[in-house]
Design a protein around this motif. Structure first.
Motif, PDB file in Angstrom:
ATOM      1  N   SER A  39       0.021  58.696 -79.549  1.00 47.76           N
ATOM      2  CA  SER A  39      -1.278  59.234 -79.950  1.00 47.76           C
ATOM      3  C   SER A  39      -2.350  58.638 -79.043  1.00 47.76           C
ATOM      4  CB  SER A  39      -1.574  58.896 -81.414  1.00 47.76           C
ATOM      5  OG  SER A  39      -1.849  57.518 -81.549  1.00 47.76           O
ATOM      6  N   VAL A  40      -3.542  59.167 -79.125  1.00 45.81           N
ATOM      7  CA  VAL A  40      -4.641  58.695 -78.294  1.00 45.81           C
ATOM      8  C   VAL A  40      -4.974  57.237 -78.611  1.00 45.81           C
ATOM      9  CG1 VAL A  40      -6.936  59.283 -77.447  1.00 45.81           C
ATOM     10  CG2 VAL A  40      -5.559  61.028 -78.487  1.00 45.81           C
ATOM     11  N   ASP A  41      -4.812  56.833 -79.856  1.00 51.80           N
ATOM     12  CA  ASP A  41      -5.157  55.467 -80.243  1.00 51.80           C
ATOM     13  C   ASP A  41      -3.979  54.486 -80.160  1.00 51.80           C
ATOM     14  OD1 ASP A  41      -3.758  56.399 -82.396  1.00 51.80           O
ATOM     15  OD2 ASP A  41      -5.210  55.826 -83.906  1.00 51.80           O
ATOM     16  N   GLY A  42      -2.901  54.897 -79.496  1.00 55.69           N
ATOM     17  CA  GLY A  42      -1.798  53.971 -79.246  1.00 55.69           C
ATOM     18  C   GLY A  42      -0.710  53.930 -80.295  1.00 55.69           C
ATOM     19  N   GLU A  43      -0.778  54.781 -81.310  1.00 62.62           N
ATOM     20  CA  GLU A  43       0.309  54.852 -82.273  1.00 62.62           C
ATOM     21  C   GLU A  43       1.390  55.780 -81.735  1.00 62.62           C
ATOM     22  OE1 GLU A  43      -1.755  53.870 -86.502  1.00 62.62           O
ATOM     23  OE2 GLU A  43      -1.821  55.938 -85.854  1.00 62.62           O
ATOM     24  N   LEU A  44       2.596  55.570 -82.191  1.00 62.94           N
ATOM     25  CA  LEU A  44       3.743  56.353 -81.728  1.00 62.94           C
ATOM     26  C   LEU A  44       4.205  57.263 -82.856  1.00 62.94           C
ATOM     27  CD1 LEU A  44       5.748  56.653 -79.325  1.00 62.94           C
ATOM     28  CD2 LEU A  44       7.182  54.978 -80.492  1.00 62.94           C
ATOM     29  N   ILE A  45       4.382  58.543 -82.551  1.00 66.30           N
ATOM     30  CA  ILE A  45       4.921  59.507 -83.512  1.00 66.30           C
ATOM     31  C   ILE A  45       6.363  59.766 -83.113  1.00 66.30           C
ATOM     32  CG2 ILE A  45       4.737  61.824 -84.475  1.00 66.30           C
ATOM     33  CD1 ILE A  45       1.761  61.760 -83.657  1.00 66.30           C
ATOM     34  N   SER A  46       7.278  59.638 -84.074  1.00 68.36           N
ATOM     35  CA  SER A  46       8.690  59.908 -83.801  1.00 68.36           C
ATOM     36  C   SER A  46       9.197  60.958 -84.773  1.00 68.36           C
ATOM     37  CB  SER A  46       9.529  58.630 -83.920  1.00 68.36           C
ATOM     38  OG  SER A  46       9.475  58.101 -85.227  1.00 68.36           O
ATOM     39  N   THR A  47      10.091  61.826 -84.271  1.00 68.16           N
ATOM     40  CA  THR A  47      10.759  62.782 -85.147  1.00 68.16           C
ATOM     41  C   THR A  47      12.242  62.439 -85.151  1.00 68.16           C
ATOM     42  OG1 THR A  47      11.234  64.465 -83.465  1.00 68.16           O
ATOM     43  CG2 THR A  47       9.078  64.563 -84.548  1.00 68.16           C
ATOM     44  N   HIS A  48      12.887  62.719 -86.293  1.00 70.76           N
ATOM     45  CA  HIS A  48      14.252  62.246 -86.477  1.00 70.76           C
ATOM     46  C   HIS A  48      15.179  63.343 -86.982  1.00 70.76           C
ATOM     47  CE1 HIS A  48      13.034  58.074 -85.876  1.00 70.76           C
ATOM     48  NE2 HIS A  48      11.906  58.469 -86.430  1.00 70.76           N
ATOM     49  N   SER A  56       7.839  59.989 -88.386  1.00 71.38           N
ATOM     50  CA  SER A  56       7.314  58.645 -88.639  1.00 71.38           C
ATOM     51  C   SER A  56       6.156  58.330 -87.712  1.00 71.38           C
ATOM     52  CB  SER A  56       8.403  57.590 -88.421  1.00 71.38           C
ATOM     53  OG  SER A  56       9.428  57.734 -89.359  1.00 71.38           O
ATOM     54  N   ILE A  57       5.257  57.510 -88.211  1.00 71.88           N
ATOM     55  CA  ILE A  57       4.158  56.989 -87.405  1.00 71.88           C
ATOM     56  C   ILE A  57       4.343  55.479 -87.311  1.00 71.88           C
ATOM     57  CG2 ILE A  57       1.663  56.689 -87.240  1.00 71.88           C
ATOM     58  CD1 ILE A  57       1.369  59.322 -88.751  1.00 71.88           C
ATOM     59  N   TRP A  58       4.263  54.967 -86.066  1.00 70.86           N
ATOM     60  CA  TRP A  58       4.497  53.553 -85.777  1.00 70.86           C
ATOM     61  C   TRP A  58       3.253  52.941 -85.163  1.00 70.86           C
ATOM     62  CZ3 TRP A  58       9.370  51.780 -87.048  1.00 70.86           C
ATOM     63  CH2 TRP A  58      10.345  52.752 -87.270  1.00 70.86           C
ATOM     64  N   LYS A  59       2.952  51.719 -85.548  1.00 68.23           N
ATOM     65  CA  LYS A  59       1.851  50.956 -84.966  1.00 68.23           C
ATOM     66  C   LYS A  59       2.433  50.063 -83.884  1.00 68.23           C
ATOM     67  CE  LYS A  59      -2.502  50.057 -85.807  1.00 68.23           C
ATOM     68  NZ  LYS A  59      -3.501  51.059 -85.531  1.00 68.23           N
ATOM     69  N   ASN A  60       1.850  50.137 -82.689  1.00 69.45           N
ATOM     70  CA  ASN A  60       2.283  49.301 -81.571  1.00 69.45           C
ATOM     71  C   ASN A  60       1.437  48.032 -81.566  1.00 69.45           C
ATOM     72  OD1 ASN A  60       3.434  48.386 -79.217  1.00 69.45           O
ATOM     73  ND2 ASN A  60       2.206  49.685 -77.892  1.00 69.45           N
ATOM     74  N   HIS A  61       2.088  46.870 -81.584  1.00 75.28           N
ATOM     75  CA  HIS A  61       1.384  45.590 -81.541  1.00 75.28           C
ATOM     76  C   HIS A  61       2.167  44.631 -80.663  1.00 75.28           C
ATOM     77  CE1 HIS A  61       4.344  44.286 -84.531  1.00 75.28           C
ATOM     78  NE2 HIS A  61       4.059  45.403 -85.177  1.00 75.28           N
ATOM     79  N   ALA A  62       1.649  43.453 -80.454  1.00 73.47           N
ATOM     80  CA  ALA A  62       2.253  42.493 -79.526  1.00 73.47           C
ATOM     81  C   ALA A  62       3.717  42.195 -79.856  1.00 73.47           C
ATOM     82  CB  ALA A  62       1.443  41.206 -79.501  1.00 73.47           C
ATOM     83  N   GLY A  63       4.086  42.182 -81.110  1.00 72.20           N
ATOM     84  CA  GLY A  63       5.456  41.874 -81.508  1.00 72.20           C
ATOM     85  C   GLY A  63       6.402  43.054 -81.491  1.00 72.20           C
ATOM     86  N   GLY A  64       5.904  44.236 -81.195  1.00 69.19           N
ATOM     87  CA  GLY A  64       6.754  45.423 -81.178  1.00 69.19           C
ATOM     88  C   GLY A  64       6.150  46.550 -81.985  1.00 69.19           C
TER      89      GLY A  64
END
Length: 132
Positions: A39-48, A56-64
């Motif tokens: 996404s534009v704000d750095g979140e990751l969208i995944s389809t399964h 799913s929506i994932w937050k990207n941070h220093a730990g992963g």
């Protein structure tokens, strides 16, 4: 940062340093990873696919990556994902011949009190239509 997704046997999302090729993080998803989009704000969208058939929506941070929310709308594998050029809409295609259009909007997700704001897929939008 490059994100890759594993198939039915691997079932994980990996983050890579695009310059060095080093793996930065790995998260198990419990399902086949079909698509990934930032996404534009750095979140990751995944389809399964199997076995969860979720988005799913994932937050990207220093730990992963940490999962912000999982949406269980679909009854079949979510095989395709395409973002609009302005990142305000997404189109998803499923294994049971459904094409779904979703409006992406920044808003609070109540299911995850730890997140201050994140993207969510808005079901109430005029763009939220399913075509079969």
């Amino acid at each position: 940062v490059l994100a890759t997704g594993g198939g039915t046997a691997d079932r994980s999302i990996r983050l890579w340093n695009g310059s060095t090729g080093m793996q930065l993080a790995q998260v198990e998803t419990d399902a086949q990873v079909c698509n990934l989009a930032w996404s534009v704000d750095g979140e990751l969208i995944s389809t399964h696919g199997f076995s969860t058939c979720e988005v799913s929506i994932w937050k990207n941070h220093a730990g992963g990556l940490s999962q912000v929310h999982a949406f269980h709308w679909h009854q079949a594998r979510v095989l395709y994902l395409a973002m609009s050029p302005d990142h305000q809409s997404a189109a998803m295609g499923t294994g049971n011949e459904m094409l779904c259009f979703w409006h992406l909007s920044p808003k609070q997700i109540k299911a995850s009190p730890a997140s201050s704001s994140s993207l969510s897929l808005s079901e109430g939008s005029s763009l939220s239509r399913t075509i079969r």
